[in-house]
Design an enzyme around this catalytic site. Structure first.
Site, PDB file in Angstrom:
ATOM      1  N   VAL A  93      97.333  71.891 143.036  1.00  0.00           N
ATOM      2  CA  VAL A  93      95.995  72.462 142.814  1.00  0.00           C
ATOM      3  C   VAL A  93      96.107  73.988 143.346  1.00  0.00           C
ATOM      4  O   VAL A  93      96.574  74.230 144.367  1.00  0.00           O
ATOM      5  CB  VAL A  93      94.968  71.728 143.713  1.00  0.00           C
ATOM      6  CG1 VAL A  93      93.600  72.575 143.412  1.00  0.00           C
ATOM      7  CG2 VAL A  93      94.857  70.286 142.987  1.00  0.00           C
ATOM      8  N   ALA A  94      95.740  74.890 142.428  1.00  0.00           N
ATOM      9  CA  ALA A  94      95.828  76.368 142.614  1.00  0.00           C
ATOM     10  C   ALA A  94      95.125  77.084 143.763  1.00  0.00           C
ATOM     11  O   ALA A  94      93.950  76.164 144.308  1.00  0.00           O
ATOM     12  CB  ALA A  94      95.760  76.957 141.206  1.00  0.00           C
ATOM     13  N   HIS A 268      94.812  66.824 133.245  1.00  0.00           N
ATOM     14  CA  HIS A 268      94.633  68.240 134.156  1.00  0.00           C
ATOM     15  C   HIS A 268      92.970  68.105 134.719  1.00  0.00           C
ATOM     16  O   HIS A 268      92.461  69.056 134.955  1.00  0.00           O
ATOM     17  CB  HIS A 268      94.540  69.395 133.051  1.00  0.00           C
ATOM     18  CG  HIS A 268      95.092  70.483 134.162  1.00  0.00           C
ATOM     19  ND1 HIS A 268      96.412  70.661 133.664  1.00  0.00           N
ATOM     20  CD2 HIS A 268      94.730  71.503 134.812  1.00  0.00           C
ATOM     21  CE1 HIS A 268      96.782  72.045 134.369  1.00  0.00           C
ATOM     22  NE2 HIS A 268      95.577  72.386 135.037  1.00  0.00           N
ATOM     23  N   ARG A 271      90.464  69.799 132.752  1.00  0.00           N
ATOM     24  CA  ARG A 271      90.377  71.055 132.814  1.00  0.00           C
ATOM     25  C   ARG A 271      90.918  71.727 131.457  1.00  0.00           C
ATOM     26  O   ARG A 271      91.068  72.979 131.459  1.00  0.00           O
ATOM     27  CB  ARG A 271      90.652  71.711 133.947  1.00  0.00           C
ATOM     28  CG  ARG A 271      90.080  70.943 135.335  1.00  0.00           C
ATOM     29  CD  ARG A 271      90.833  71.321 136.364  1.00  0.00           C
ATOM     30  NE  ARG A 271      90.861  72.691 136.992  1.00  0.00           N
ATOM     31  CZ  ARG A 271      89.685  73.307 137.622  1.00  0.00           C
ATOM     32  NH1 ARG A 271      88.712  72.558 138.029  1.00  0.00           N
ATOM     33  NH2 ARG A 271      89.742  74.694 138.061  1.00  0.00           N
TER      34      ARG A 271
HETATM   35  C1  FNR Z   1      94.276  71.926 139.139  1.00  0.00           C
HETATM   36  N1  FNR Z   1      95.325  71.273 138.379  1.00  0.00           N
HETATM   37  C2  FNR Z   1      96.310  71.748 138.301  1.00  0.00           C
HETATM   38  N2  FNR Z   1      97.602  71.608 137.714  1.00  0.00           N
HETATM   39  C3  FNR Z   1      98.730  72.098 137.625  1.00  0.00           C
HETATM   40  O1  FNR Z   1      99.593  71.386 136.969  1.00  0.00           O
HETATM   41  N3  FNR Z   1      98.787  73.444 138.317  1.00  0.00           N
HETATM   42  C4  FNR Z   1      97.764  74.077 138.898  1.00  0.00           C
HETATM   43  O2  FNR Z   1      97.935  74.985 139.357  1.00  0.00           O
HETATM   44  C5  FNR Z   1      96.294  73.488 138.800  1.00  0.00           C
HETATM   45  N4  FNR Z   1      95.357  73.711 139.446  1.00  0.00           N
HETATM   46  C6  FNR Z   1      94.343  73.174 139.642  1.00  0.00           C
HETATM   47  C7  FNR Z   1      93.159  73.721 140.208  1.00  0.00           C
HETATM   48  C8  FNR Z   1      92.152  73.117 140.662  1.00  0.00           C
HETATM   49  C9  FNR Z   1      90.855  73.628 141.213  1.00  0.00           C
HETATM   50  C10 FNR Z   1      91.929  71.629 140.005  1.00  0.00           C
HETATM   51  C11 FNR Z   1      90.634  70.845 140.144  1.00  0.00           C
HETATM   52  C12 FNR Z   1      92.967  71.292 139.228  1.00  0.00           C
HETATM   53  C13 FNR Z   1      95.215  70.073 137.861  1.00  0.00           C
HETATM   54  C14 FNR Z   1      95.580  68.813 138.890  1.00  0.00           C
HETATM   55  O3  FNR Z   1      96.893  68.970 139.206  1.00  0.00           O
HETATM   56  C15 FNR Z   1      95.281  67.513 138.459  1.00  0.00           C
HETATM   57  O4  FNR Z   1      95.679  67.073 137.216  1.00  0.00           O
HETATM   58  C16 FNR Z   1      93.568  67.128 138.475  1.00  0.00           C
HETATM   59  O5  FNR Z   1      92.994  67.637 139.573  1.00  0.00           O
HETATM   60  C17 FNR Z   1      93.390  65.609 138.541  1.00  0.00           C
HETATM   61  O6  FNR Z   1      92.285  65.279 138.420  1.00  0.00           O
HETATM   62  P1  FNR Z   1      91.298  64.965 139.675  1.00  0.00           P
HETATM   63  O7  FNR Z   1      91.951  64.251 140.618  1.00  0.00           O
HETATM   64  O8  FNR Z   1      90.800  66.464 140.231  1.00  0.00           O
HETATM   65  O9  FNR Z   1      90.064  64.211 139.083  1.00  0.00           O
END
Ligand code: FNR
Length: 375
Positions: A93-94, A268, A271
Site C-alpha cells: 500500500v503506497a 487491486h 482501483r
Molecule cells: C493499494 N494497492 C497497491 N497495490 C500495489 O501492488 N502497489 C501499491 O503501491 C498499491 N498501493 C495502494 C494504495 C492504496 C491506498 C490502496 C487502498 C491500495 C492495492 C493493494 O495492494 C491491495 O491489492 C488492495 O488494497 C486489496 O483490497 P482491500 O484489502 O483494500 O479491499
C-alpha cells in the site's frame, strides 16, 4: 481540500470501542482528512468493483461442524520454502505517511510483532532500508516496472541488497482509471510525501505519441512491462517472483508457464478497472486452472476473519490486507496495525474451530454453502 473537522492524531493506545478488525474502517474516518480518505477508500471510476469486492463474501455461508479434533490445530503456511505462522499478509500500500507521520516504519513494526509478511510498495513513502530496520523476515518487495529498464534493475538490486526475500510484480496497474471519489474530494499527494525509493530517478520521458494516437494507449505502452521483460526478471531472479493482479485463468496459466513462483488473485481493491468482477468471484476458477500445490494468494475486499476463511476455502493459500492496514495505522500506528492483524487472525481461528478445521489445508470449499438462493 481538507475536511473542516480536524482529523485526530494517531493514538498511542488501542481505543476501547474496537471490537473487530472492521471497526478500524469506521473509526479511521475521524483520523484521516476527507480528501485522503477518499483516495484510500475509493476505487477507480464509480467504485462498483470496490463495493462488489466486499459484498461478494456475502454470497457464501460457512457451515459449522461438530465434534472436531483440534489437537495441534494451527494456522501455519509453507510458501516458496518460507514458513509463515499465519496467512494474513500486509498488502503493498503506497504512501503510508499519508495517515501516520512514521508511515511504513510503523507498519513494519506491526509486521514484526505479529509475524506477518509485509509487502513493501515501490511507492513506499520511506526507504526500503528504513523498513528492513524495523521488520524481521519475512519481507517482500512489490515492484512496479519503471519506464527505464535501468531504473527497474536498480530498484530490484536495492531490494535484494536490503534483504527482501521475494519480489511481487504488480501487473494490473500500469494505468489506472482515476477514482471519481478522490477527484471530487480534491485529493492531491501532499508536497511532503513522495515515493522515497524513486527519489533518485530522472523524471519520465515525455509520452511517445504518434500523431492521432490516444495518450492512454501511449501511456500504457510506455509504462506496462512487456512479456519479455517479465520473463527475463523471472529467469534472473535469485528470489521467488510472484505476480499480483491476476483475474483470469488463462493469465494465471500463462504466468505459471512463464515460471512465476506464484500469483496473487487481485483486482487491486477495485482501483484499476471499474466494472471488473469481484476478486472472490474469480478465485475458484483460477485455483482450478493452476491446480493444487501452485502458490496462490488473494486480496480485495477482506474485512474479517470469516472473509479470510472463505478465500482460503475457495483456493487461496494466504491473503493480503490492504485498506484495513491504512485505517488501523491512522488510528493507532504500529499498535493499531498489530491489533488489526491479531483480530483477523482470531476471527479466522474461530471459524476454523467451529468448522472443525485443524489446519489451513483442511479449509475446503465443502465448508461453504452458497447464499445466492437468498437464504
Ligand atoms: C493499494 N494497492 C497497491 N497495490 C500495489 O501492488 N502497489 C501499491 O503501491 C498499491 N498501493 C495502494 C494504495 C492504496 C491506498 C490502496 C487502498 C491500495 C492495492 C493493494 O495492494 C491491495 O491489492 C488492495 O488494497 C486489496 O483490497 P482491500 O484489502 O483494500 O479491499
Amino acid at each position: 481540500m481538507n475536511d473542516i473537522k480536524k482529523p485526530l492524531p494517531p493514538l498511542d493506545y488501542i481505543p476501547a470501542d474496537i471490537a473487530c478488525a472492521y471497526d478500524y474502517e469506521q473509526l479511521a474516518q475521524a483520523f484521516i482528512p476527507a480528501d485522503i480518505l477518499a483516495y484510500i477508500a475509493g476505487g477507480s471510476g464509480h467504485d462498483i468493483t470496490q463495493r462488489n469486492n466486499q459484498t461478494a463474501f456475502q454470497d457464501w455461508a460457512i457451515v459449522p461442524r461438530l465434534l472436531a479434533d483440534l489437537t495441534n490445530a494451527n494456522t501455519e503456511a509453507q510458501l516458496f520454502g518460507q514458513h509463515f505462522k499465519h496467512p494474513v499478509f500486509l498488502a503493498p500500500v503506497a504512501y503510508q505517511s499519508l495517515v501516520h507521520p512514521q508511515g511504513e516504519r510503523e507498519t513494519a513494526s506491526a509486521a514484526e510483532a505479529t509475524d506477518s509478511c509485509m509487502i513493501t510498495s515501490t511507492l513506499a513513502s520511506v526507504t526500503l532500508e528504513q523498513i528492513v530496520a524495523r521488520a524481521k523476515p519475512p519481507r517482500w518487495f512489490q515492484l512496479y516496472f519503471q519506464s527505464r529498464p535501468e531504473d527497474t534493475h536498480a530498484l530490484i538490486n536495492r531490494a535484494l541488497a536490503a534483504g527482501y526475500e521475494a519480489i511481487v510484480v504488480t501487473l494490473d496497474a500500469a494505468i489506472q482509471a482515476p477514482s471519481i471519489r478522490a477527484i471530487r474530494a480534491g485529493f492531491k499527494l501532499p508536497g511532503n510525501i513522495s515515493a522515497a525509493n524513486l527519489a533518485h530517478q530522472r523524471p519520465d520521458e515525455p509520452l511517445q505519441q504518434r500523431p492521432g494516437d490516444s495518450p492512454i494507449f501511449a501511456r500504457y505502452r510506455q509504462q506496462a512491462p512487456a512479456l519479455q521483460h517479465l520473463a527475463e526478471l523471472i529467469k534472473a531472479s535469485p528470489v521467488p517472483v510472484i505476480i499480483k493482479g491476476v483475474m483470469h485463468p488463462d493469465d494465471a496459466l500463462q504466468l505459471k508457464a512463464l515460471g512465476a513462483a506464484g500469483i496473487i488473485v487481485s483486482n487491486h481493491g477495485g482501483r484499476t478497472l471499474d466494472g471488473a468482477p469481484a476478486s472472490l468471484s474469480v478465485l475458484a476458477a483460477i485455483r482450478c486452472a493452476v491446480g493444487d500445490g501452485f502458490p496462490l494468494l488473494f486480496d480485495s475486499g477482506i474485512r474479517s476473519g470469516s472473509d479470510i476463511f472463505k478465500a482460503i476455502a475457495l483456493g487461496a493459500d494466504a491473503v493480503l490486507i490492504g485498506r484495513l492496514q491504512m485505517y488501523s495505522l491512522s488510528v493507532a500506528g504500529a499498535l493499531g496495525v498489530a491489533h488489526m492483524i491479531k483480530l483477523l487472525r482470531e476471527e479466522l481461528e474461530l471459524c476454523m474451530a467451529m468448522t472443525g478445521c485443524a489446519s489451513l489445508a483442511a479449509i475446503r470449499a465443502t465448508q461453504l454453502q452458497t447464499t445466492l438462493s437468498g437464504h
